[in-house]
Design a protein around this motif. Structure first.
Motif, PDB file in Angstrom:
ATOM      1  N   ASP A 245       0.834  -1.203   0.000  1.00 41.74           N
ATOM      2  CA  ASP A 245       0.000   0.000   0.000  1.00 41.74           C
ATOM      3  C   ASP A 245       0.870   1.255   0.000  1.00 41.74           C
ATOM      4  OD1 ASP A 245      -2.412  -1.321  -0.069  1.00 41.74           O
ATOM      5  OD2 ASP A 245      -2.726  -1.251   2.106  1.00 41.74           O
ATOM      6  N   ASP A 246       1.893   1.266   0.852  1.00 45.93           N
ATOM      7  CA  ASP A 246       2.785   2.429   0.915  1.00 45.93           C
ATOM      8  C   ASP A 246       3.624   2.549  -0.350  1.00 45.93           C
ATOM      9  OD1 ASP A 246       1.817   3.075   3.395  1.00 45.93           O
ATOM     10  OD2 ASP A 246       3.491   2.183   4.507  1.00 45.93           O
ATOM     11  N   ALA A 251       2.186   5.390  -7.158  1.00 46.39           N
ATOM     12  CA  ALA A 251       2.421   4.738  -8.450  1.00 46.39           C
ATOM     13  C   ALA A 251       1.223   4.938  -9.372  1.00 46.39           C
ATOM     14  CB  ALA A 251       2.685   3.253  -8.250  1.00 46.39           C
ATOM     15  N   PRO A 252       1.455   5.342 -10.625  1.00 44.35           N
ATOM     16  CA  PRO A 252       0.337   5.520 -11.551  1.00 44.35           C
ATOM     17  C   PRO A 252      -0.268   4.174 -11.960  1.00 44.35           C
ATOM     18  CG  PRO A 252       2.432   5.816 -12.684  1.00 44.35           C
ATOM     19  CD  PRO A 252       2.744   5.688 -11.223  1.00 44.35           C
ATOM     20  N   LEU A 262       0.316  -8.734  -8.160  1.00 45.24           N
ATOM     21  CA  LEU A 262      -0.136  -8.161  -9.424  1.00 45.24           C
ATOM     22  C   LEU A 262      -0.043  -6.639  -9.392  1.00 45.24           C
ATOM     23  CD1 LEU A 262      -3.220 -10.413 -10.277  1.00 45.24           C
ATOM     24  CD2 LEU A 262      -1.051 -10.272 -11.532  1.00 45.24           C
ATOM     25  N   ARG A 263      -0.292  -6.052  -8.229  1.00 49.70           N
ATOM     26  CA  ARG A 263      -0.128  -4.597  -8.117  1.00 49.70           C
ATOM     27  C   ARG A 263       1.325  -4.205  -8.309  1.00 49.70           C
ATOM     28  NH1 ARG A 263      -2.462  -2.847  -2.502  1.00 49.70           N
ATOM     29  NH2 ARG A 263      -2.041  -0.746  -3.309  1.00 49.70           N
ATOM     30  N   VAL A 264       2.220  -4.909  -7.635  1.00 49.82           N
ATOM     31  CA  VAL A 264       3.641  -4.579  -7.736  1.00 49.82           C
ATOM     32  C   VAL A 264       4.163  -4.813  -9.151  1.00 49.82           C
ATOM     33  CG1 VAL A 264       5.948  -5.203  -6.922  1.00 49.82           C
ATOM     34  CG2 VAL A 264       4.082  -4.971  -5.293  1.00 49.82           C
ATOM     35  N   ALA A 265       3.608  -5.814  -9.842  1.00 48.86           N
ATOM     36  CA  ALA A 265       4.061  -6.112 -11.199  1.00 48.86           C
ATOM     37  C   ALA A 265       3.947  -4.895 -12.106  1.00 48.86           C
ATOM     38  CB  ALA A 265       3.268  -7.281 -11.782  1.00 48.86           C
ATOM     39  N   ARG A 266       2.939  -4.068 -11.886  1.00 49.33           N
ATOM     40  CA  ARG A 266       2.775  -2.860 -12.700  1.00 49.33           C
ATOM     41  C   ARG A 266       3.912  -1.879 -12.466  1.00 49.33           C
ATOM     42  NH1 ARG A 266      -3.637  -1.426 -13.336  1.00 49.33           N
ATOM     43  NH2 ARG A 266      -4.314  -3.537 -13.855  1.00 49.33           N
ATOM     44  N   LEU A 267       4.379  -1.831 -11.236  1.00 52.16           N
ATOM     45  CA  LEU A 267       5.530  -0.970 -10.921  1.00 52.16           C
ATOM     46  C   LEU A 267       6.801  -1.534 -11.542  1.00 52.16           C
ATOM     47  CD1 LEU A 267       6.573   1.467  -9.163  1.00 52.16           C
ATOM     48  CD2 LEU A 267       7.003  -0.215  -7.369  1.00 52.16           C
TER      49      LEU A 267
END
Length: 386
Positions: A245-246, A251-252, A262-267
């Motif tokens: 979350d932090d 992150a866009p 999956l969220r981190v994969a976008r970063l």
């Protein structure tokens, strides 16, 4: 002063890097899974430091000292002798492996017991800027805290109480003290570490060490508050979610409805640090977990950043992914095969030890330089005036 830490890729190695990060602000942290790779890694650092004008400190933690690394100690001292007096780079080695003591003895280094610390051995390298300490009765994590005066820039560590719990738990499990009451907590930390170290934010990404250190410290905080190993196992997903979350707050394109990975994969898919562009447009990564590579490569290609991505493992295997049917063509250049858009191969040399090493081996095969126009066999015809 600039500090670079080279440490082992296990719980104790990351425990040591967590201690260091609580006491100073290292410029870089390099994690080495195999002791056989330490030699090439420190040689690369030696070349870099030989060109560096300002004085720096190199800190080695939890790395079994084999012959190439011991040769590096002598070469480091020789490099310092070529520098101006008082301008030599600092080198601190904190280790606890019995094999290191044996190897140093074979190479002519005599141990000097420390009168104030039973079990601690010092090895002189004929350079006051070099400190080599080996303590078989202590984990590298504890050694980093005990000998913090050698590198610390802060008088007291950040999160001191959580850090103390982390040190005790790592010390118990890394030295295999099964009767220590903190041993089960150390095992729980070890499980949480291995479940997340490669699959959340990979080594090589700027956020990697901060994420792993926070995971360990937050887990230690739970233990300090009375969590049992079973409690910690249930808490780790919550801890990981809070960290993500932090991490993703600014992150866009973040979607909190997705899983943490999956969220981190976008970063990760937007990271220039993890992916090296080859001249033909292929993006090359090194040492990514297979699941992470699959998720991230899909996003890279979907976003149009590249049509082909290749991941090189330390064992020398290559995994190609593409969306234009070129993965198989790339794999065939490395004695491999597979599907048109998902294929694999093997490095000619057998292994790789860093992203730079992987690029040096893959690039000449996958994207060889084209001859200059004047070197072409048709250049003479084009230039002939008749």
């Amino acid at each position: 002063m600039t500090l670079t830490q080279i440490t082992h890729h296990d719980l104790d190695g990351y425990g040591a890097s967590t201690v260091v990060a609580c006491l100073c602000d290292p410029e870089r942290v390099v994690h080495v899974p195999r002791y056989g790779d330490v030699g090439p890694v420190v040689e690369a650092e030696l070349k870099r430091l030989g060109r560096a004008r300002a004085r720096e400190t190199l800190l080695l933690t939890d790395l079994g000292l084999e012959e190439p690394t011991i040769a590096f100690l002598r070469r480091f001292a020789a490099m310092n002798r070529r520098r101006e007096p008082g301008d030599g780079h600092g080198l601190v080695v904190l280790d606890h492996h019995a094999s290191s003591v044996e190897q140093l003895g074979r190479q002519g280094f005599a141990p000097q017991p420390d009168p104030d610390r039973p079990g601690l051995l010092r090895f002189g390298v004929d350079d006051p800027a070099v400190t080599v300490l080996i303590d078989e009765g202590s984990s590298a994590t504890r050694m980093a805290l005990t000998h913090r005066a050698l590198f610390a820039t802060r008088p007291e560590p950040d999160r001191a109480e959580d850090l103390a719990v982390l040190v005790e738990a790592v010390d118990a499990v890394d030295l295999w003290r099964k009767h220590d009451p903190r041993f089960p907590s150390g095992q729980a930390l070890d499980e949480a570490f291995w479940d997340n170290v490669a699959t959340l934010v990979p080594a090589g990404h700027p956020a990697h060490d901060g994420v792993v250190s926070r995971l360990l410290l937050d887990a230690a905080a739970a233990l300090r508050a009375g969590a049992t190993p079973a409690d910690l196992e249930r808490r780790v997903p919550e801890i990981r979610g809070a960290i993500v979350d932090d991490l993703m707050r600014q992150a866009p394109g973040d979607d909190p409805a997705l899983t943490t990975r999956l969220r981190v994969a976008r970063l990760l898919a937007r990271s220039d640090a993890l992916f090296h562009p080859l001249p033909d447009g292929t993006l090359l990564s090194f040492g990514l977990d297979p699941g992470t590579f699959q998720r991230v490569s899909d996003l890279i290609m979907a976003e149009g950043r590249a049509a082909r991505v290749v991941n090189v493992q330390r064992t020398g295997t290559l995994s190609f992914r593409s969306n234009d049917g070129t993965a198989l063509a790339g794999a065939r250049l490395f004695r491999g095969g597979g599907h048109q858009d998902a294929a694999g191969g093997k490095l000619p040399s057998g292994t790789a030890f860093s992203l730079a090493d992987a690029v040096a081996q893959v690039e000449p095969v996958l994207a060889p330089p084209r001859p200059a126009a004047e070197d072409s066999p048709f250049a003479a015809l084009r230039n002939w005036k008749g």
